[in-house]
Structures are given as structure tokens and as C-alpha cells.
Write an enzyme that holds these catalytic residues in place. Sequence first.
Site, PDB file in Angstrom:
ATOM      1  NE  ARG A  89      -5.776   1.479   6.633  1.00  0.00           N
ATOM      2  CZ  ARG A  89      -4.444   1.449   6.780  1.00  0.00           C
ATOM      3  NH1 ARG A  89      -3.726   0.573   6.101  1.00  0.00           N
ATOM      4  NH2 ARG A  89      -3.838   2.278   7.587  1.00  0.00           N
ATOM      5  CE1 TYR A  90      -8.861  -1.681   2.287  1.00  0.00           C
ATOM      6  CE2 TYR A  90      -6.523  -1.969   2.713  1.00  0.00           C
ATOM      7  CZ  TYR A  90      -7.565  -1.212   2.204  1.00  0.00           C
ATOM      8  OH  TYR A  90      -7.306   0.002   1.619  1.00  0.00           O
ATOM      9  NE  ARG A  93      -5.826  -5.840   0.825  1.00  0.00           N
ATOM     10  CZ  ARG A  93      -7.140  -5.730   0.597  1.00  0.00           C
ATOM     11  NH1 ARG A  93      -7.944  -6.733   0.889  1.00  0.00           N
ATOM     12  NH2 ARG A  93      -7.635  -4.617   0.113  1.00  0.00           N
ATOM     13  CB  CYS A 102      14.495   2.466   4.262  1.00  0.00           C
ATOM     14  SG  CYS A 102      12.761   2.264   4.735  1.00  0.00           S
ATOM     15  CB  CYS A 106      11.626   8.300  -0.380  1.00  0.00           C
ATOM     16  SG  CYS A 106      12.244   6.815  -1.207  1.00  0.00           S
ATOM     17  CB  CYS A 109       8.872   8.311   3.376  1.00  0.00           C
ATOM     18  SG  CYS A 109       8.374   6.808   4.247  1.00  0.00           S
ATOM     19  NE  ARG A 111       3.883   2.427   7.301  1.00  0.00           N
ATOM     20  CZ  ARG A 111       3.674   1.456   6.430  1.00  0.00           C
ATOM     21  NH1 ARG A 111       4.662   1.049   5.658  1.00  0.00           N
ATOM     22  NH2 ARG A 111       2.497   0.868   6.331  1.00  0.00           N
ATOM     23  CG  ASP A 271      -0.174   8.677   1.542  1.00  0.00           C
ATOM     24  OD1 ASP A 271      -1.354   8.587   1.175  1.00  0.00           O
ATOM     25  OD2 ASP A 271       0.651   7.751   1.428  1.00  0.00           O
ATOM     26  CG  ASP A 308      -3.825   4.705   1.872  1.00  0.00           C
ATOM     27  OD1 ASP A 308      -4.810   4.293   2.517  1.00  0.00           O
ATOM     28  OD2 ASP A 308      -2.835   4.017   1.599  1.00  0.00           O
ATOM     29  CE  LYS A 315      -2.766   1.389  -1.001  1.00  0.00           C
ATOM     30  NZ  LYS A 315      -2.760   0.666   0.306  1.00  0.00           N
TER      31      LYS A 315
END
Length: 361
Positions: A89-90, A93, A102, A106, A109, A111, A271, A308, A315
Site C-alpha cells: 500500500r505504501y 513497506r 490466530c 477477536c 477483527c 480481517r 474498522d 484506516d 491510515k
Amino acid sequence: MNQPRTARSLDDLVAAGVLAPEAAAGLARVADRYAIAVTPYLLERIRDGGEPFARQYLPDPGETDAAPEERPDPIGDGAHMPVKGIVHRYPDRVLLKLHHACPVYCRFCFRREMVGPGGDALSKDELAAALDYVRAREEVWEVILTGGDPLALSARRLAEVVGVLDAIGHVGVIRLHSRVPLADPGRIDADLVSALRASDTAVWVAVHCNHPAELTAEAAAALARLADAGIPLLGQTVLLRGVNDDPAVLEALFRGLVRNRVKPYYLHHPDLAPGTARFRLDLEEGQALMRAIRGRLSGVCQPTYVLDIPGGHGKAPIGPVWLHGGSAQGDGIEVEDWRGRRHAYPPEATRVAIDRKDGLE
């Protein structure tokens, strides 16, 4: 003697004593759609502490009620995925998503539509292609291992990935994002810590922590094992209604992180993941909370409050504004202090002295 095991179903949660049978009866649709996993360590914490700690981990009937603005890929990973496992995205990075499992799932989440026991893990060839992508782009300075939780991988596999990235000359930082130190702290053992060592690249770990009750003695020991090995630690927190939407809770959380050598890095506005509306505050509420803790906490305890932008646009800092007024020439600026009082900048006496020096009087 049977070892405690991770709860992976509604029946498991009932058997563990953290979910009432009558509550489980109304959660079948949630369990069919979204993965459940709560580690034995967290089950014990939930039994000890209950709400609001448990709110992060236990299914809720509202999870099947998606609001119109919610979306399966709320931060737009898919729009920036040139090869499987890479999100670019950037310019400097990339994210490297090794797998989608996981130790705990959560309930907020972002995702949640992608992670779970059936989620894709990169095959050997797919991982090679993802690493080749990084190797071929000298602008990539930082690789962020996320997913799925990278610290859920075996120490052997983790060491292999870190080793390959460490050998890429233009990669300066490897960052891992993880819930493991707080969800399964015993997993942070000597082998795993050793797997994170690199010879030519800085390795950072970003720890996801949302409530001061998560900073137990066991979690503190796990964080110490990482910090004592020379691994810098960052803290990532999601602002969650009913969990940490209180200045006193955030104060205790951020001080607790710093006390454990974890620098609070981001406070994420939640999000727009499907079925998570119960966790979201208004932006103004989040800004008011950041304003409330500004004068109560040292600067080292202050994260950046970020949103985001939906659609994959990255972000943006969304904290409160402390600068008011002013013209294009900079006249009439007022700066607000942590008590809410406003002050002219530059101060009037200074401005008069400058005007005299310039012969403007």
C-alpha cells in the site's frame, strides 16, 4: 491428566464456564460464519475478570447484523495485493501475510472474513513468490509480518522467514504484529525469541493490547523475554466501546504498556468490519478521549489516533485539533493547552518586538 485446550466452538465455551448454555443457543449463526478460538490462558482470565475483558473474545448475536457501511475487506487489502500474501500500500513497506490462523479470534477483527482454521496459508511456492517480490523491489525498506498471527507459527518456520528477509540488503526492518504475548504468553519461549534474531536487520514486535487487565504477570514476563533479547516493542490498541472507551482505562493501559517497555504506537478507530457496530464510537468521541488523556499522560505514553480509510487509501491521523484560527499570513493563531485554554502564538509581546525590529511601527 488432560491438558487444557483452546475453546473452538460454542460447546467448548459453555464447557469452559465462560458462556451460558442459553446464550449459546442463540449464537449458532455466528459460529457458522466466524471462527471461534479462545486459548486456555484467556479462558482463565475471562473466568476471573468477566466484562469488559471478555467482550473482546466471546461471540455476540449482533455479529450477523452487518450495517450498510460495513464491508468484508474494510481497509482495502485486496486493492493492493500484487501477489498472494503481499499487500503493498505504501512505497517503502509491505505486509507479508504468511497464514490466516490466530491463537484467538477477536470479535472486532478487521480481517474476520479471511481468518480462521480454513483460511489460506502460503504454500512453499507462494511464499517464495512473495519473498521474490520483496527481493526485486529496492524501495521496500520494511516488511510487516501479519495475517493471521505470525507468532502462532513454529519457531523453525519463523526463523526461516526472518532469515530470508534478513539476507535482503535493502530490507532494514522486520516488524511482526501479534496478540500471542497476551493471549498465550507461554508460547514466547527461548526458541521463539531466538527465531526473531537477525544479523543485519532490526526486528520489532507490535503487541496488540486493548485493556489493562491483559497486562498480567504472565504477559509481563513474555514481554520482558522479548525486550531483554533486544527486540523493541510497540503497542497497538483498538478503541472499543464497552472495553476501553474511558480516559481512566486508557490511562492505565498506556502506562501499563510503557511500564512493560512497550511504546504505545497506534490507537486505531475500529474498522468497518461486518457485524462490529457495537464496538464503534463516533470519531468525535474518540477525539474527546484523546483530548482527555493529553495532560494526564507523559508523551511517551501517547499513541497516535488513526483511521484506516476504507477502500485501501491508508491510515490518517485523526486526533483532536490544538491549533485554531489564523490567516494565510499566520496572524491570529491560537494554540490550545491540555486544560482547554487558548493562547496566542506568537505571544503579543513577542509580536510587538518583532514588528519594531522590522521597522513596522
